[in-house]
Design a protein around this motif. Structure first.
Motif, mmCIF file in Angstrom:
data_model
loop_
_atom_site.group_PDB
_atom_site.id
_atom_site.type_symbol
_atom_site.label_atom_id
_atom_site.label_comp_id
_atom_site.label_asym_id
_atom_site.label_seq_id
_atom_site.Cartn_x
_atom_site.Cartn_y
_atom_site.Cartn_z
ATOM 1 N N TYR A 1 26.113 22.514 25.406
ATOM 2 C CA TYR A 1 25.484 22.340 26.727
ATOM 3 C C TYR A 1 24.316 23.293 26.943
ATOM 4 C CZ TYR A 1 27.592 26.504 28.920
ATOM 5 O OH TYR A 1 27.918 27.794 29.246
ATOM 6 N N PRO B 1 28.813 15.892 24.484
ATOM 7 C CA PRO B 1 27.359 15.997 24.283
ATOM 8 C C PRO B 1 26.883 15.264 23.019
ATOM 9 C CG PRO B 1 28.252 18.122 24.927
ATOM 10 C CD PRO B 1 29.434 17.210 24.693
ATOM 11 N N LEU C 1 21.930 12.833 29.687
ATOM 12 C CA LEU C 1 22.893 13.799 30.219
ATOM 13 C C LEU C 1 22.443 14.344 31.561
ATOM 14 C CD1 LEU C 1 24.001 15.668 27.021
ATOM 15 C CD2 LEU C 1 25.518 14.692 28.730
ATOM 16 N N LEU D 1 21.010 21.749 26.462
ATOM 17 C CA LEU D 1 20.751 20.478 27.138
ATOM 18 C C LEU D 1 20.277 20.628 28.570
ATOM 19 C CD1 LEU D 1 23.901 18.762 25.656
ATOM 20 C CD2 LEU D 1 21.518 18.260 25.073
ATOM 21 N N PHE E 1 32.579 18.206 30.296
ATOM 22 C CA PHE E 1 32.095 18.085 28.925
ATOM 23 C C PHE E 1 33.255 18.328 27.966
ATOM 24 C CE2 PHE E 1 27.256 19.150 29.319
ATOM 25 C CZ PHE E 1 27.047 17.893 29.865
#
Ligand SMILES: *Cc1c(COP(=O)(O)O)cnc(C)c1O
Length: 399
Positions: free
Chosen positions: A236, A189, A204, A239, A220
């Motif tokens: 994550y 990330p 992403l 995101l 990831f």
């Protein structure tokens, strides 16, 4: 550098493989964000063993867990169950997307497990993993092949088959690289080693869409960004993209060597007995240390404090940029992972700036030949941030 440091350095260099360019300092003791060298000199640590000692050095809860477990049971092999390994897996499952955990001893090994899972779960003929240029995934042959930086490949060719690297930030190019052999897309990330380079949220999300479109697994690598580093338990979460497989290591054991691969129940079913294993993986002492680490981190208010002090840190770094425009070009990161991006002139002095900070008693590093990287213990205080930033301003003013 003085007497004891020098002695240890000289003796060590006659017996250790010279694969690291080490600072001429031998560290002997740590507490919180502070370290002491063999000559009794004190340092403020904004590196935390490269994003490892999340709760700082020798956090009492972790030290106590290690000592207690070391007196009970140190190792038995994965032919048996142990309590700490189960407890750590429960904590990870309860606080992430995942339903199943495999334990290894390092980030590279966690990524190896992820690559093997992606291949076996995708079936024959689907083996290729696409990662990104500028990425870093480890130093074993498969993970170095996944690493999108040729300087890490040089001299070790031929690289294992089944890895390719898409240009950073380019979804069209990535889409064009996907073939019938592709089984997964692997990315961090935030690219930590190449200078704290975040992947934009839309990028992403675009990668996730490509995975859905081509029936690929999304992996990831949260070895550096995981375990509170970005101000949430995992990056994550901020995101809006959930991976199928996630790898974790650095901050997990607060300094004890441990890695983990997290995934769903459905995918995990592909790793039947005999397919993958690790002698030391999930070792009772390492997992007991990790359980203690996560209990502190997941307690009320801890991560909110990281976000708050991280925001303060970024503002202080940002304020330096207009003061030294010939050396600094910007700040990037989130939570407690920050890169102070250098101009070309600044980057030419990157290593020297790090050395000058060390001379003043501050540990930082120079990542990807572009940015000064700050990954302090997550418990760092605003007073410690102020001291670091003042020292940095002093060093920048010399040039
Ligand atoms: C450090 C790192 C690794 C490698 O971890 P090791 O424990 O050194 O094997 C892999 N991926 C990322 C993103 C890292 O930062």
């Amino acid at each position: 550098m003085s007497k004891e440091n020098e002695k240890i350095q000289q003796e060590a260099d006659t017996v250790l493989v010279g694969n690291y360019s080490r600072n001429p300092v031998a560290l002997v003791k740590g507490e919180g964000c502070r370290l002491w060298d063999a000559d009794g000199r004190e340092y403020l640590d904004f590196l935390a063993g490269i994003a490892v000692c999340a709760l700082g050095h020798c956090h009492p809860a972790v030290t106590q867990a290690i000592c207690r477990q070391a007196g009970e049971l140190v190792h038995v092999s994965n032919l048996f169950y142990t309590g700490p390994q189960k407890e750590l897996a429960e904590l990870l499952v309860a606080n992430t997307f995942a339903d199943r955990v495999f334990f290894a001893n390092s980030g590279a090994e966690a990524n190896e497990a992820a690559i093997k899972l992606a291949r076996i779960a995708s079936g024959p003929g689907r083996y290729e993993v696409i990662s990104l240029q500028g990425s870093f995934h480890g130093r074993t042959l498969a993970t170095v092949a996944a690493t999108g930086q040729t300087k890490f490949h040089q001299g070790f060719e031929p690289m294992p088959d089944g890895f390719s690297h898409a240009p950073f930030g380019n979804l069209v190019a990535l889409d064009n690289m996907i073939t019938d052999s592709t089984c997964a897309i692997l990315c961090e990330p935030i690219q930590g080693e190449s200078g704290v380079r975040p992947l934009a949220q839309e990028y992403l999300q675009g990668i996730k869409k490509l995975c859905d479109k081509h029936d690929l697994l999304l992996i990831f690598d949260e070895v550096q960004t995981g375990v509170g580093r970005t101000g949430t338990f995992f990056a994550y979460e901020q995101l809006g993209v959930t991976p199928d497989i996630m790898t974790v290591a650095k901050g997990l054991g607060n300094g004890l060597p441990i890695g983990a691969m997290l995934t769903t129940k459905e995918l995990a079913a592909a790793l039947v007995p005999g397919t993958h294993a690790s002698t030391f993986g999930g070792n009772p002492v390492a997992t007991a240390a990790a359980v203690a680490t996560l209990k502190v981190m997941l307690a009320d208010g801890f991560l909110a404090g990281v976000r708050e002090r991280g925001q303060y840190f970024s503002e202080q770094l940002q304020a330096l940029v207009p003061r030294y425009p010939h050396l600094l070009s910007g700040v990037r990161g989130v939570g407690m992972i920050w890169g102070l991006v250098l101009t070309e002139a600044g980057a030419a002095r990157g290593a020297e700036l790090v050395k000058k900070m060390l001379d003043r008693g501050y540990l930082i590093n120079f990542a990807g030949n572009v940015a000064l990287r700050f990954v302090p213990p997550l418990i760092v205080t605003t007073a410690e941030i102020d001291r670091l930033v003042a020292a940095l301003a002093e060093v920048l003013a010399l040039d």
